[in-house]
Design a protein around this motif. Structure first.
Motif, PDB file in Angstrom:
ATOM      1  N   GLY A   1       0.811  -1.217   0.000  1.00 16.18           N
ATOM      2  CA  GLY A   1       0.000   0.000   0.000  1.00 16.18           C
ATOM      3  C   GLY A   1       0.841   1.262   0.000  1.00 16.18           C
ATOM      4  N   VAL A   2       1.943   1.262   0.741  1.00 13.48           N
ATOM      5  CA  VAL A   2       2.818   2.435   0.792  1.00 13.48           C
ATOM      6  C   VAL A   2       3.518   2.651  -0.549  1.00 13.48           C
ATOM      7  N   ILE A   3       4.019   1.581  -1.150  1.00 14.83           N
ATOM      8  CA  ILE A   3       4.708   1.694  -2.440  1.00 14.83           C
ATOM      9  C   ILE A   3       3.765   2.241  -3.509  1.00 14.83           C
ATOM     10  N   VAL A   4       2.539   1.723  -3.520  1.00 19.33           N
ATOM     11  CA  VAL A   4       1.572   2.168  -4.527  1.00 19.33           C
ATOM     12  C   VAL A   4       1.276   3.651  -4.377  1.00 19.33           C
TER      13      VAL A   4
ATOM     14  N   LEU B   1       6.805  -3.274  -9.633  1.00 12.28           N
ATOM     15  CA  LEU B   1       5.700  -3.585  -8.719  1.00 12.28           C
ATOM     16  C   LEU B   1       5.384  -5.075  -8.729  1.00 12.28           C
ATOM     17  N   ALA B   2       5.381  -5.680  -9.902  1.00 15.05           N
ATOM     18  CA  ALA B   2       5.086  -7.114  -9.987  1.00 15.05           C
ATOM     19  C   ALA B   2       6.142  -7.932  -9.249  1.00 15.05           C
ATOM     20  N   VAL B   3       7.417  -7.591  -9.467  1.00 15.97           N
ATOM     21  CA  VAL B   3       8.494  -8.319  -8.793  1.00 15.97           C
ATOM     22  C   VAL B   3       8.432  -8.087  -7.279  1.00 15.97           C
ATOM     23  N   TYR B   4       8.148  -6.843  -6.901  1.00 22.57           N
ATOM     24  CA  TYR B   4       8.080  -6.506  -5.469  1.00 22.57           C
ATOM     25  C   TYR B   4       6.961  -7.285  -4.778  1.00 22.57           C
TER      26      TYR B   4
ATOM     27  N   MET C   1      13.923 -11.936   8.197  1.00 24.50           N
ATOM     28  CA  MET C   1      13.319 -10.622   8.423  1.00 24.50           C
ATOM     29  C   MET C   1      14.249  -9.507   7.952  1.00 24.50           C
ATOM     30  N   LEU C   2      15.545  -9.656   8.175  1.00 23.84           N
ATOM     31  CA  LEU C   2      16.502  -8.679   7.645  1.00 23.84           C
ATOM     32  C   LEU C   2      16.443  -8.645   6.124  1.00 23.84           C
ATOM     33  N   GLY C   3      16.267  -9.820   5.519  1.00 21.26           N
ATOM     34  CA  GLY C   3      16.132  -9.882   4.071  1.00 21.26           C
ATOM     35  C   GLY C   3      14.905  -9.142   3.579  1.00 21.26           C
ATOM     36  N   PHE C   4      13.798  -9.281   4.315  1.00 25.88           N
ATOM     37  CA  PHE C   4      12.587  -8.565   3.915  1.00 25.88           C
ATOM     38  C   PHE C   4      12.787  -7.047   4.017  1.00 25.88           C
ATOM     39  N   VAL C   5      13.398  -6.592   5.101  1.00 23.72           N
ATOM     40  CA  VAL C   5      13.645  -5.153   5.266  1.00 23.72           C
ATOM     41  C   VAL C   5      14.532  -4.644   4.126  1.00 23.72           C
ATOM     42  N   ALA C   6      15.589  -5.401   3.826  1.00 21.24           N
ATOM     43  CA  ALA C   6      16.484  -4.995   2.734  1.00 21.24           C
ATOM     44  C   ALA C   6      15.737  -4.988   1.396  1.00 21.24           C
ATOM     45  N   TRP C   7      14.859  -5.964   1.193  1.00 22.27           N
ATOM     46  CA  TRP C   7      14.064  -6.045  -0.035  1.00 22.27           C
ATOM     47  C   TRP C   7      13.178  -4.807  -0.194  1.00 22.27           C
ATOM     48  N   HIS C   8      12.501  -4.421   0.877  1.00 21.79           N
ATOM     49  CA  HIS C   8      11.615  -3.258   0.807  1.00 21.79           C
ATOM     50  C   HIS C   8      12.414  -1.977   0.597  1.00 21.79           C
ATOM     51  N   VAL C   9      13.474  -1.796   1.357  1.00 21.85           N
ATOM     52  CA  VAL C   9      14.290  -0.588   1.209  1.00 21.85           C
ATOM     53  C   VAL C   9      14.900  -0.534  -0.189  1.00 21.85           C
ATOM     54  N   GLY C  10      15.342  -1.688  -0.690  1.00 19.64           N
ATOM     55  CA  GLY C  10      15.913  -1.731  -2.034  1.00 19.64           C
ATOM     56  C   GLY C  10      14.915  -1.325  -3.097  1.00 19.64           C
ATOM     57  N   ALA C  11      13.672  -1.787  -2.947  1.00 18.00           N
ATOM     58  CA  ALA C  11      12.633  -1.424  -3.917  1.00 18.00           C
ATOM     59  C   ALA C  11      12.372   0.082  -3.881  1.00 18.00           C
ATOM     60  N   GLU C  12      12.316   0.665  -2.709  1.00  9.82           N
ATOM     61  CA  GLU C  12      12.087   2.116  -2.606  1.00  9.82           C
ATOM     62  C   GLU C  12      13.258   2.891  -3.209  1.00  9.82           C
ATOM     63  N   ILE C  13      14.480   2.420  -2.982  1.00 10.70           N
ATOM     64  CA  ILE C  13      15.652   3.114  -3.543  1.00 10.70           C
ATOM     65  C   ILE C  13      15.610   3.074  -5.068  1.00 10.70           C
ATOM     66  N   ILE C  14      15.289   1.926  -5.629  1.00 14.33           N
ATOM     67  CA  ILE C  14      15.222   1.798  -7.089  1.00 14.33           C
ATOM     68  C   ILE C  14      14.169   2.742  -7.661  1.00 14.33           C
ATOM     69  N   LEU C  15      12.997   2.779  -7.031  1.00 14.22           N
ATOM     70  CA  LEU C  15      11.926   3.644  -7.519  1.00 14.22           C
ATOM     71  C   LEU C  15      12.267   5.119  -7.339  1.00 14.22           C
TER      72      LEU C  15
ATOM     73  N   TRP D   1      -5.101   4.007  -7.830  1.00 16.53           N
ATOM     74  CA  TRP D   1      -4.044   3.905  -6.803  1.00 16.53           C
ATOM     75  C   TRP D   1      -4.617   4.187  -5.415  1.00 16.53           C
ATOM     76  N   PHE D   2      -5.570   5.160  -5.356  1.00 15.79           N
ATOM     77  CA  PHE D   2      -6.148   5.513  -4.052  1.00 15.79           C
ATOM     78  C   PHE D   2      -7.018   4.374  -3.520  1.00 15.79           C
ATOM     79  N   GLN D   3      -7.772   3.733  -4.406  1.00 15.42           N
ATOM     80  CA  GLN D   3      -8.613   2.610  -3.973  1.00 15.42           C
ATOM     81  C   GLN D   3      -7.747   1.446  -3.467  1.00 15.42           C
ATOM     82  N   VAL D   4      -6.653   1.168  -4.182  1.00  9.52           N
ATOM     83  CA  VAL D   4      -5.745   0.089  -3.739  1.00  9.52           C
ATOM     84  C   VAL D   4      -5.123   0.446  -2.392  1.00  9.52           C
ATOM     85  N   HIS D   5      -4.636   1.675  -2.287  1.00 13.77           N
ATOM     86  CA  HIS D   5      -4.000   2.122  -1.039  1.00 13.77           C
ATOM     87  C   HIS D   5      -4.982   2.047   0.130  1.00 13.77           C
TER      88      HIS D   5
END
Length: 591
Positions: free
Chosen positions: A388-391, A570-573, A516-530, A409-413
């Motif tokens: 929801g935050v990424i969208v 988004l699909a990969v994330y 859990m560290l992997g998940f945090v890194a995954w989310h932060v990595g996706a935000e950095i790329i975007l 996007w608002f309805q999904v969020h």
């Protein structure tokens, strides 16, 4: 994750320091009569400490100084007795000289009739005052029990006899019986236990289900075989400290009939005990047990014994021909001291009568309500919130088309965030239902959980007061909404890290931390790329501004050029988030 590890290490250190004495706070009133520590070991016969009095005669009302001294010790119990009746109640009353190392106890309804330690720190000398009562016996003697270590102690060390001035000569009374040894002769098992006959000839509890202690070292195994009016119990599992099982009327520790197999060097001591709450077991004598045997090999401990189904004269022993929940636990032992189990006990799903028709049952180290709590929180904060935050942050131009009257996007969020609030609310209630109140042993996790619940409830309320798009207050709303949501996400991640280490979920480690560290890194990595992608598009807009006279919607045009890339990200994330979620759910439910 360093903080939870540090906290756990500190807690273990404090626990080790606090528990070096049998009763670190010195509240040993249950030993007032026999003065025997409830350790389940045999007292040493030859005292190395002494009890002295500053005068040999006394009169009623006199105040005498009594000294206990000798090599370093950690705990003690001091009483005054009638020298002609040493098994009688304490006589007279004590007053303290140093309240930092000694304290008064009430024995036999007489306040201040005994003295004990206040802490497990090493000491070599204790001084107290004793006041003789008005009707004091003719002859008095002081007795002391001294604890050097958990397994090393001396019981009823006597002082010299002191007498009233005009009393008749003292004659030594008949010797009192020495405390009975709690150690009973046991034999060695010649072969390992087998799961053969489980469900047909004997009642079995196994984890994992269908495991065989004869073939699998990690098999936790407990069996009961009825033989006439008695039952033979067999307990097996990996342990270098102790294994135990208990019969309980409910799924909570306390008021239970327990049995321990404790490793002592290269042997095993089999000890019945009872539990009075969420505290250390109170050890009992082994008189009710017969045919005790044990085996130690390759890190696996096995022990067995026979006991009658009913023991009318035995206190704290349950009748076995009744249904109970069955607990299995293991933990560490140091110098004979039994420490709290390191993991949640394995508890059967239902009550069972071990003397009834044979069954082959399992159990869980993680209650279903706590599993549901963890699963719902993970769905909410690993999947729903993150997506929801990424969208909302990066996909407004991509999902700008209308959907049910609002931008997609608002309805999904909004849908994902409302789902998060609902799941968090349900998950928040479950531990309180399970515990029946607040959990004081869960560390910071419940406090963080309360903070997350509060913020999750405030977000939809705040959204209900959202100003119109061009309202001057809209900027303040946006920053408040973003700040509160970001704080909730950060605290939720911290709460998940701490929650995974709690024994209630019984997640295998250390992979849970790395995942859990992997998940945090995954989310932060996706935000950095975007963010990088958005920056590149903004630079392209600036270049376009230099070559054109006017661009009405430069960001819209630029974002449109990157729609395909964003959709792929988004699909990969989403696939990555679902993968992390499935890994955690599989671990929680042992899939």
């Amino acid at each position: 994750m360093a903080v939870p590890g540090l906290a756990v290490g500190a807690a273990v250190l404090l626990l080790r320091v606090a528990l070096v004495a049998p009763y670190p706070g010195g509240k040993v009133t249950e030993s007032c009569h026999d003065m025997v520590p409830r350790h389940g070991h045999t007292p040493h016969p030859n005292p190395v400490h002494s009890v002295t009095v500053n005068q040999a005669t006394f009169a009623p009302g006199d105040r005498l100084e009594v000294t206990l001294s000798g090599p370093e010790f950690k705990g003690f119990l001091l009483e005054a007795r009638n020298a002609e009746d040493l098994d009688g109640p304490p006589v007279g009353s004590f007053t303290l000289i140093d309240s930092e190392v000694s304290q008064l106890l009430t024995c036999g309804d007489r306040q201040g009739s005994a003295v004990s330690h206040t802490n497990p720190h090493k000491k070599t000398e204790i001084h107290v005052h004793w006041t003789a009562p008005q009707r004091a016996p003719n002859h008095m003697q002081f007795l002391a029990t001294v604890v050097e270590k958990y397994k090393t102690y001396w019981v009823k060390i006597p002082s010299a006899v002191i007498s009233q001035a005009n009393a008749p000569p003292f004659s030594t009374p008949k010797a009192t019986a020495a405390p009975l040894s709690t150690s009973t002769l046991v034999s060695r098992l010649t072969k390992p236990f087998s799961a053969s006959g489980c469900g047909n000839k004997k009642f079995c509890v196994r984890s994992p289900s269908a495991c065989d202690p004869e073939k699998e070292h990690d098999c936790i195994f407990l069996s009961f075989t009825r033989d006439g009016q008695s039952v033979v119990a067999e307990l097996s599992g990996p342990s270098k400290g102790y294994l135990s099982f208990a019969f309980s009327h409910d799924r909570w520790m306390g008021n239970d009939d327990a049995y321990l197999c404790v490793q002592e060097g290269h042997a095993v001591r089999i000890q019945p005990s009872h539990l009075t709450g969420r505290s250390h077991p109170v050890l009992d004598t082994s008189d009710a047990l017969e045919e005790m045997a044990w085996r130690l090999e390759d890190g696996v401990m096995q022990c067995s014994f026979r006991r009658n189904m009913t023991l009318p004269g035995a206190k704290n022993r349950f009748a076995l021909n009744t249904s109970y929940y069955i607990f299995l636990a293991s933990g560490a032992v140091e110098e004979g001291r039994i420490y709290r189990h390191s993991q949640q006990p394995l508890i059967t799903y239902d009550r069972h009568d071990v003397t009834g028709p044979p069954e082959d049952v399992g159990g869980s180290q993680s209650p279903l309500l706590l599993k549901a709590h963890g699963a719902l929180m993970l769905v909410a904060w690993v999947a729903a919130v993150s997506i929801g935050v990424i969208v909302a942050r990066f996909f407004k131009p991509v999902l700008s088309h209308p959907l049910f009257g609002e931008a997609a996007w608002f309805q999904v969020h909004r849908t994902l965030m409302l789902t998060t609030c609902v799941l968090t609310g349900i998950a928040f209630v479950l531990p309180f239902v399970y515990r029946g109140g607040w959990s004081w042993r869960a560390g910071c996790h419940p406090y963080l959980g309360c903070a997350v619940m509060t913020m999750a409830a405030l977000q939809p309320l705040l959204a209900g007061f959202r100003p119109p798009l061009h309202d001057p207050r809209r900027h303040l709303f946006n920053w408040t909404h973003w700040g509160l949501g970001t704080a909730a996400r950060i605290i939720a991640v911290a709460a998940m890290f701490l929650g995974m280490d709690l024994p209630g979920l019984s997640l295998p480690g250390p992979w849970k931390t790395y995942t859990m560290l992997g998940f945090v890194a995954w989310h932060v990595g996706a935000e950095i790329i975007l963010e990088i992608h958005a920056y590149q598009l903004s630079r392209k807009v600036e270049i376009l501004d230099d070559t054109r006279i006017q661009i009405i919607e430069p960001f819209t045009i630029a974002d449109a050029e990157g729609h395909a890339f964003k959709k792929a990200v988004l699909a990969v994330y989403i696939c990555g988030n679902v993968t992390f979620l499935l890994i955690f759910l599989a671990a929680i439910y042992r899939l």
